[in-house]
Scaffold this motif. Structure first.
Motif, PDB file in Angstrom:
ATOM      1  N   LYS A 199     -39.178  24.308  58.249  1.00 53.84           N
ATOM      2  CA  LYS A 199     -38.000  25.053  58.694  1.00 53.84           C
ATOM      3  C   LYS A 199     -37.155  24.208  59.631  1.00 53.84           C
ATOM      4  CE  LYS A 199     -36.694  29.377  60.983  1.00 53.84           C
ATOM      5  NZ  LYS A 199     -37.205  30.611  61.634  1.00 53.84           N
ATOM      6  N   ASN A 246     -35.458  21.484  57.629  1.00 52.64           N
ATOM      7  CA  ASN A 246     -34.288  22.021  56.921  1.00 52.64           C
ATOM      8  C   ASN A 246     -33.117  22.212  57.879  1.00 52.64           C
ATOM      9  OD1 ASN A 246     -35.664  22.068  54.502  1.00 52.64           O
ATOM     10  ND2 ASN A 246     -36.378  24.172  54.779  1.00 52.64           N
ATOM     11  N   TYR A 247     -33.451  22.675  59.101  1.00 54.22           N
ATOM     12  CA  TYR A 247     -32.408  22.876  60.112  1.00 54.22           C
ATOM     13  C   TYR A 247     -31.782  21.543  60.490  1.00 54.22           C
ATOM     14  CZ  TYR A 247     -30.268  24.365  64.513  1.00 54.22           C
ATOM     15  OH  TYR A 247     -29.390  24.623  65.525  1.00 54.22           O
ATOM     16  N   ASN A 292     -31.815  18.813  58.670  1.00 57.79           N
ATOM     17  CA  ASN A 292     -31.055  18.303  57.531  1.00 57.79           C
ATOM     18  C   ASN A 292     -29.681  18.947  57.434  1.00 57.79           C
ATOM     19  OD1 ASN A 292     -33.031  16.509  56.702  1.00 57.79           O
ATOM     20  ND2 ASN A 292     -34.032  17.985  55.342  1.00 57.79           N
ATOM     21  N   ASN A 293     -29.612  20.253  57.708  1.00 60.35           N
ATOM     22  CA  ASN A 293     -28.314  20.946  57.670  1.00 60.35           C
ATOM     23  C   ASN A 293     -27.357  20.362  58.683  1.00 60.35           C
ATOM     24  OD1 ASN A 293     -29.036  22.672  55.598  1.00 60.35           O
ATOM     25  ND2 ASN A 293     -29.866  24.224  56.991  1.00 60.35           N
ATOM     26  N   ILE A 294     -27.904  19.989  59.856  1.00 57.19           N
ATOM     27  CA  ILE A 294     -27.043  19.434  60.907  1.00 57.19           C
ATOM     28  C   ILE A 294     -26.537  18.056  60.511  1.00 57.19           C
ATOM     29  CG2 ILE A 294     -27.007  18.583  63.286  1.00 57.19           C
ATOM     30  CD1 ILE A 294     -28.940  20.817  64.004  1.00 57.19           C
ATOM     31  N   ASN A 346     -26.481  16.580  57.686  1.00 57.69           N
ATOM     32  CA  ASN A 346     -25.717  16.509  56.446  1.00 57.69           C
ATOM     33  C   ASN A 346     -24.285  16.987  56.620  1.00 57.69           C
ATOM     34  OD1 ASN A 346     -27.712  15.369  54.832  1.00 57.69           O
ATOM     35  ND2 ASN A 346     -28.626  17.371  54.350  1.00 57.69           N
ATOM     36  N   ASN A 347     -24.019  17.653  57.727  1.00 61.30           N
ATOM     37  CA  ASN A 347     -22.651  18.086  58.021  1.00 61.30           C
ATOM     38  C   ASN A 347     -21.896  17.061  58.853  1.00 61.30           C
ATOM     39  OD1 ASN A 347     -22.071  20.807  56.866  1.00 61.30           O
ATOM     40  ND2 ASN A 347     -23.976  21.307  57.933  1.00 61.30           N
ATOM     41  N   ASN A 361     -28.930  11.017  55.789  1.00 60.28           N
ATOM     42  CA  ASN A 361     -28.133  12.202  55.468  1.00 60.28           C
ATOM     43  C   ASN A 361     -27.349  11.967  54.184  1.00 60.28           C
ATOM     44  OD1 ASN A 361     -26.221  10.394  56.347  1.00 60.28           O
ATOM     45  ND2 ASN A 361     -25.177  11.809  57.743  1.00 60.28           N
ATOM     46  N   ASP A 362     -26.612  12.999  53.770  1.00 57.07           N
ATOM     47  CA  ASP A 362     -25.879  12.913  52.505  1.00 57.07           C
ATOM     48  C   ASP A 362     -24.836  11.803  52.525  1.00 57.07           C
ATOM     49  OD1 ASP A 362     -27.377  14.983  51.586  1.00 57.07           O
ATOM     50  OD2 ASP A 362     -25.858  16.532  51.959  1.00 57.07           O
TER      51      ASP A 362
END
Length: 563
Positions: A381, A384-385, A387-389, A391-392, A410-411
């Motif tokens: 979790k 994922n959190y 990665n969300n940060i 990747n933005n 990151n992306d």
């Protein structure tokens, strides 16, 4: 064929027969050799009185008896050296017992012959007629000979280690044969006038026999029946000299010691297993508990002693049909190690089972991994959190280990390299850039990891199939609480900014050139104006000077007197 040739051939025949049967012992066992030696004993008893040779016209030798008797000692020594004390003792006891049994059987048979054949020629010598005094005395002396042979050989091989092996064999056989000659003649011919001649004859014959059999045995052990290790054909030099007598007691002591050691090891093993953090269970081939450690009892909620001998599926029927049950069955059938992690609903816990098949059943190590699973879920979790940060974030971000291998990206990082995340993680990507850039990237990585000094560097990035880009990379070292070193970096693509800077620099240079040209033109104009100005000023001064001269001339003319 003379007698000596015949004797030599007898030597070869009996020794070759013994060695061939011994050589084939792994295929046919030692029984044929034992049977041959039993037969030799009977023939030796007969030939003692039936076949004799005079040497030096004085001394009597019984060649058949000497050869066959020496052959028995030869075989015993061979087995003692190659097979050890147990086999040698078995052979010795077999020969001694068979001698007594044969003497009894021959006596009965001779009596039957006398009863049935009363009317036959009374002068004929029966094949079953044995001098029991000689035969039984010889048997008892033979027992002493066997014991003495083992003691002498073991003493020479273990205490006098520099002695040549052939000499060891010869001294062993010669000493025993000499003792046998002395003991046999002294006991049976003590009051005989032929005592000395008999002793000398026996000594001569048995000395020759000892030499020949020692030579044959030496050649066989050294060059024919050779083990992989050089010393393998020689009896264990650490063996006790009296091992031929005390081996049984030592064997019993060793068995007792072995049992004590096994009990001690078992106790130590149980203590060790009871101190490990994993549950340990042993199941026999009938699926019954044969051992559980304390941790297993704790995890299963049962006392280990209450489960010993109980059927696992009877005690835990709720497991039947679950993945654990299937894994146990598969490991038992395939004999393959299986590791399985599953949630066990009755206990509301996650368990990891490592299942090892054995010849006696199964061994299972299992542990409660509920906290680990919860931590993994939390980490997932959290990951994922994270990665969300990241990747933005528009700029490429990466994390490397101390070998410059990428652990996290990151992306944006994937996009700039035009690769998927699975093609990036675990690699350095050094092979994806030019050689010059590779050396620069890795050199700076190493520098930051070693010194801990943050580095910001503008560099080029050339990826196959795309244009060269200009990037600004900031790299920082990070060491976590486990003292693990990481390299964290962020990349900013400054290609467009550099293009603008280049254009500004170009315009600046053009403007400076234009200003320079205009300045030069103004300077030229100023010089021209200055020249003209100087020209006009000079002209004006000349005019003033002329006017002053004219005025002065006019004044001089007015003051001149009239003539």
């Amino acid at each position: 064929m003379n007698i000596y040739t015949n004797i030599f051939l007898e030597f070869l025949l009996i020794s070759t027969s013994i060695l061939i049967l011994f050589r084939l012992r792994k295929k046919i066992g030692l029984a044929p050799l034992y049977i041959l030696l039993g037969t030799v004993q009977y023939v030796q008893a007969l030939s003692k009185t039936m076949i004799q040779v005079e040497v030096f016209d004085r001394f009597t030798i019984y060649p058949g008896s000497v050869i066959l008797f020496s052959a028995v000692l030869f075989a015993v020594l061979l087995i003692y050296i190659k097979e050890g004390v147990i086999s040698a003792r078995m052979l010795i006891l077999g020969i001694i017992i068979s001698n007594f049994i044969l003497s009894a059987i021959f006596g009965m048979t001779y009596q039957q012959e006398l009863i049935i054949g009363n009317n036959q020629d009374q002068n004929a010598v029966s094949a079953f007629l044995i001098n029991y005094k000689y035969f039984l005395t010889g048997t008892l002396i033979l027992l002493v000979d066997f014991i003495l042979l083992g003691i002498i050989y073991q003493f020479l091989i273990s205490k006098i280690k520099k002695l040549n092996f052939f000499i060891v064999l010869f001294i062993s056989l010669f000493t025993v044969l000499l003792f046998d000659s002395l003991a046999f003649n002294i006991i049976l011919r003590y009051n005989s006038s032929e005592l000395l001649n008999s002793i000398v004859g026996h000594t001569i014959g048995k000395t020759v026999s000892a030499f020949i059999f020692s030579a044959i045995l030496y050649i066989y052990l050294r060059y024919i029946d050779v083990d992989k290790e050089i010393s393998a054909f020689i009896a264990n030099q650490n063996r006790d000299v009296l091992s031929i007598l005390t081996y049984k007691k030592k064997l019993q002591d060793l068995q007792i010691e072995k049992k004590q050691v096994e009990e001690k090891l078992t106790s130590q093993l149980e203590t060790t297993l009871n101190n490990i953090s994993d549950g340990f269970v042993s199941l026999d081939t009938n699926w019954c508990f044969s051992f559980l450690n304390n941790k297993a009892g704790e995890l299963l909620g049962r006392k280990p002693e209450d489960l010993i001998g109980k059927h696992v599926w009877t005690e835990f029927p709720e497991v039947v049909g679950l993945p654990f049950y299937k894994a146990y069955q598969e490991a038992f059938k395939t004999r393959q190690t299986i590791v399985i992690e599953e949630y066990y609903e009755p206990f509301k816990k996650w368990f990891e089972n490592r299942i090892y098949p054995t010849t006696d059943g199964l061994i299972i190590y299992f542990s409660d991994i509920t906290e680990q699973k919860q931590t993994e879920a939390a980490l997932l979790k959290s990951e994922n959190y994270l990665n969300n940060i990241i990747n933005n974030i528009g700029d490429p971000i990466f994390v490397k280990d101390d070998q410059s291998k990428l652990l996290l990206v990151n992306d944006a990082f994937c996009k700039i390299f035009n690769l998927s995340r699975k093609d990036i993680i675990g690699k350095t990507l050094a092979e994806n850039v030019s050689e010059d850039e590779r050396e620069t990237f890795l050199r700076i990585d190493k520098q930051v990891l070693e010194t801990g000094i943050e580095n910001v560097n503008e560099e080029t990035l050339t990826i196959e199939g795309s244009d060269r880009r200009i990037i600004s990379t900031k790299k920082t070292r990070f060491i976590d609480e486990t003292n693990t070193t990481f390299l964290i970096g962020i990349i900013r693509d400054i290609t467009d900014r550099k293009k603008v800077e280049d254009e500004l620099e170009k315009h600046k240079n053009n403007l400076e050139e234009l200003v320079k040209l205009r300045t030069e033109e103004v300077s030229l104009k100023n010089e021209e104006l200055q020249r003209m100005n100087n020209l006009f000023v000079g002209r004006e001064l000349r005019m003033k000077e002329l006017k002053s001269i004219i005025k002065e001339m006019e004044q001089n003319k007015g003051n001149r007197p009239n003539s």
